[in-house]
Design a protein around this motif. Structure first.
Motif, PDB file in Angstrom:
ATOM      1  N   ASN A  80      13.027  -1.100  77.051  1.00 27.08           N
ATOM      2  CA  ASN A  80      11.731  -1.004  77.715  1.00 27.08           C
ATOM      3  C   ASN A  80      11.012   0.247  77.215  1.00 27.08           C
ATOM      4  N   PRO A  81      10.708   0.287  75.922  1.00 30.96           N
ATOM      5  CA  PRO A  81      10.143   1.498  75.335  1.00 30.96           C
ATOM      6  C   PRO A  81       8.769   1.827  75.909  1.00 30.96           C
ATOM      7  N   GLN A  82       8.594   3.100  76.289  1.00 38.21           N
ATOM      8  CA  GLN A  82       7.359   3.547  76.916  1.00 38.21           C
ATOM      9  C   GLN A  82       6.460   4.328  75.962  1.00 38.21           C
ATOM     10  N   ALA A  83       6.815   4.385  74.687  1.00 35.30           N
ATOM     11  CA  ALA A  83       6.002   5.055  73.676  1.00 35.30           C
ATOM     12  C   ALA A  83       6.197   4.322  72.357  1.00 35.30           C
ATOM     13  N   LEU A  84       5.419   4.694  71.341  1.00 35.11           N
ATOM     14  CA  LEU A  84       5.545   4.029  70.046  1.00 35.11           C
ATOM     15  C   LEU A  84       6.979   4.070  69.547  1.00 35.11           C
ATOM     16  N   LEU A  85       7.687   5.179  69.808  1.00 37.36           N
ATOM     17  CA  LEU A  85       9.115   5.279  69.509  1.00 37.36           C
ATOM     18  C   LEU A  85       9.796   5.912  70.709  1.00 37.36           C
ATOM     19  N   HIS A  86      10.727   5.186  71.309  1.00 34.87           N
ATOM     20  CA  HIS A  86      11.434   5.644  72.502  1.00 34.87           C
ATOM     21  C   HIS A  86      12.928   5.579  72.208  1.00 34.87           C
ATOM     22  N   ILE A  87      13.594   6.750  72.217  1.00 39.67           N
ATOM     23  CA  ILE A  87      15.011   6.830  71.862  1.00 39.67           C
ATOM     24  C   ILE A  87      15.828   7.158  73.104  1.00 39.67           C
ATOM     25  N   GLY A  88      16.861   6.367  73.376  1.00 34.95           N
ATOM     26  CA  GLY A  88      17.744   6.626  74.501  1.00 34.95           C
ATOM     27  C   GLY A  88      17.248   5.978  75.782  1.00 34.95           C
ATOM     28  N   SER A  89      18.086   6.068  76.816  1.00 36.16           N
ATOM     29  CA  SER A  89      17.783   5.424  78.088  1.00 36.16           C
ATOM     30  C   SER A  89      18.213   6.318  79.240  1.00 36.16           C
ATOM     31  N   GLU A  90      17.448   6.276  80.335  1.00 37.80           N
ATOM     32  CA  GLU A  90      17.830   7.003  81.550  1.00 37.80           C
ATOM     33  C   GLU A  90      18.799   6.193  82.394  1.00 37.80           C
TER      34      GLU A  90
END
Length: 206
Positions: free
Chosen positions: A66-76
Motif C-alpha cells: 500500500n505505497p503512500q509515495a512514488l517509492l515506499h520502502i518497508g512496512s509499519e
C-alpha cells in the motif's frame, strides 16, 4: 530452412548453406498460482511467484503493498526495514557503503532516522523518534541538537567560517539566539576600521 523436432525437449535447428545451428529447449511447466495483482513476478524453482515489489498504478512499494509515495520502502505492519544502501568502489578494490533510512528495533536505534557509514557502529546523523532531537555522533540526543565526539584532544565539533575578505566592510561568523523578549549573539567579529581583529563577543540585542 528451420526445422523443429520434439523429443526430450524441443530441438530448434537452422541451416544456412553448409552451416547448421541447433539448440535444445527443455520443456518446462510454469505455475502461475502464486501470482497476485500488482506484484512484480520473479522466476522461482516452482515457476513464477510474487516478488517483494508492488505497483499500485501510481506508486511503487518494496515490501509494501500500500505505497503512500512514488517509492515506499518497508512496512509499519510487518518486520521490515526501510533502508537504502549506497555502495561504491575504486579501481584498487577499496569500497565503502552508506545507509540511509529507518532500522527496525533489532538494534538500539529504536526506529530513528539515520545516515550511517555501513562500516561504523554509530550513525553519523540521527533523528530520534517522538522528540525529533538531532544527534551528530550520538543516537541518544538530549537536546534539539547534540554533537558528540568521543576522542581525546581538542576537536572542532562545530566550525563557522566566513571567507569574506573585502577590507572596507564588517565581516565575521556568529551564532544567533532568538528569544521571546531578547536576542543574543556570540560572534567572532572582524571590524578593520575599529581594529577589533576578530575578538570573541557576546551581545544581548533588544
Amino acid at each position: 530452412p528451420v526445422t523443429i523436432t520434439e523429443g526430450n525437449g524441443m530441438k530448434l535447428a537452422a541451416t544456412s548453406g553448409a552451416a547448421t545451428f541447433s539448440s535444445t529447449i527443455q520443456s518446462t511447466t510454469a505455475k502461475f498460482t502464486n501470482l497476485h495483482n500488482g506484484y512484480l513476478p520473479y522466476v522461482s524453482t516452482d515457476g513464477l511467484a510474487d516478488s517483494g515489489v508492488y505497483y499500485s498504478g501510481t506508486n511503487v512499494g518494496i515490501l509494501q503493498n500500500n505505497p503512500q509515495a512514488l517509492l515506499h520502502i518497508g512496512s509499519e505492519l510487518s518486520v521490515s526495514e526501510g533502508i537504502i544502501r549506497l555502495s561504491t568502489s575504486n579501481i584498487g578494490g577499496g569500497g565503502r557503503s552508506w545507509e540511509i533510512g529507518v532500522r527496525a528495533t533489532i538494534d538500539t536505534y529504536d526506529y530513528g532516522f539515520r545516515i550511517k557509514d555501513a562500516g561504523m557502529s554509530t550513525p553519523a546523523f540521527f533523528i530520534a523518534i517522538n522528540s525529533g532531537n538531532v544527534g551528530i555522533g550520538t543516537t541518544n540526543p538530549n537536546a534539539k541538537l547534540e554533537v558528540l565526539n568521543n576522542s581525546a584532544g581538542v576537536n572542532n565539533l562545530i566550525q563557522l567560517t566566513n571567507t569574506q575578505t573585502v577590507p572596507n566592510q564588517n565581516h565575521g561568523s556568529a551564532i544567533y539566539f532568538k528569544g521571546y523578549y531578547k536576542n543574543a549573539i556570540i560572534s567572532a567579529f572582524q571590524n578593520p576600521q575599529a581594529q577589533t581583529g576578530g575578538d570573541l563577543q557576546l551581545q544581548t540585542i533588544s
